[in-house]
Scaffold this active site. Structure first.
Site, PDB file in Angstrom:
ATOM      1  N   ASN A  14      33.834  45.369  45.073  1.00  0.00           N
ATOM      2  CA  ASN A  14      33.635  44.459  43.584  1.00  0.00           C
ATOM      3  C   ASN A  14      35.103  44.286  43.208  1.00  0.00           C
ATOM      4  O   ASN A  14      36.023  44.823  43.631  1.00  0.00           O
ATOM      5  CB  ASN A  14      33.063  45.685  42.351  1.00  0.00           C
ATOM      6  CG  ASN A  14      31.565  45.868  42.587  1.00  0.00           C
ATOM      7  OD1 ASN A  14      30.808  44.878  43.000  1.00  0.00           O
ATOM      8  ND2 ASN A  14      31.070  47.116  42.388  1.00  0.00           N
ATOM      9  N   CYS A  15      35.081  43.403  42.314  1.00  0.00           N
ATOM     10  CA  CYS A  15      36.609  42.894  41.724  1.00  0.00           C
ATOM     11  C   CYS A  15      37.439  43.914  41.283  1.00  0.00           C
ATOM     12  O   CYS A  15      37.062  44.883  40.670  1.00  0.00           O
ATOM     13  CB  CYS A  15      36.095  42.063  40.517  1.00  0.00           C
ATOM     14  SG  CYS A  15      37.532  41.285  39.830  1.00  0.00           S
ATOM     15  N   PRO A  16      38.630  44.126  41.627  1.00  0.00           N
ATOM     16  CA  PRO A  16      39.210  42.720  42.137  1.00  0.00           C
ATOM     17  C   PRO A  16      39.480  42.955  43.793  1.00  0.00           C
ATOM     18  O   PRO A  16      40.437  42.257  44.497  1.00  0.00           O
ATOM     19  CB  PRO A  16      40.770  42.986  41.753  1.00  0.00           C
ATOM     20  CG  PRO A  16      41.009  44.491  41.697  1.00  0.00           C
ATOM     21  CD  PRO A  16      39.735  45.081  41.179  1.00  0.00           C
ATOM     22  N   ASP A  41      29.730  40.434  45.379  1.00  0.00           N
ATOM     23  CA  ASP A  41      30.317  40.405  43.999  1.00  0.00           C
ATOM     24  C   ASP A  41      29.931  39.195  43.365  1.00  0.00           C
ATOM     25  O   ASP A  41      30.538  38.291  43.701  1.00  0.00           O
ATOM     26  CB  ASP A  41      31.925  41.248  43.906  1.00  0.00           C
ATOM     27  CG  ASP A  41      32.424  41.137  42.442  1.00  0.00           C
ATOM     28  OD1 ASP A  41      31.743  41.070  41.802  1.00  0.00           O
ATOM     29  OD2 ASP A  41      33.741  41.255  42.308  1.00  0.00           O
TER      30      ASP A  41
END
Length: 87
Positions: A14-16, A41
């Site tokens: 997931n981000c980042p 994501d």
């Protein structure tokens, strides 16, 4: 003739992390090299294109696939900070 591209599996991150890992991988590649980045994501659909624009890479293709996205990125020219100018 089309240039072959490596595949970088970033599914499940997931981000980042997808952008950070793609940045590191692309930094180790020569300008003009191509990389398929695979993500799950949902924010990568925004983050990867923005990253490419910011870093000077070319986003050649974006594919929406079941459960995520695939991005074909062509490594941009080396930035001054990436080159050794001490010599």
């Amino acid at each position: 003739m089309e240039t072959a591209a490596d595949t970088f599996d970033l599914k499940g991150l997931n981000c980042p992390l997808p952008v950070l890992k793609a940045r590191k991988r692309l930094a180790g590649m020569r300008p003009g090299a191509r990389l398929w980045v695979e993500t799950t994501d949902p924010l990568a659909a925004i983050d990867i294109p923005a990253f490419c624009t910011q870093e000077g890479h070319r986003l050649l293709e974006t594919l929406a696939v079941s459960g995520g996205h695939h991005f074909l990125i062509e490594r941009g020219p080396a930035r001054l900070a990436e080159t050794d100018i001490s010599g």
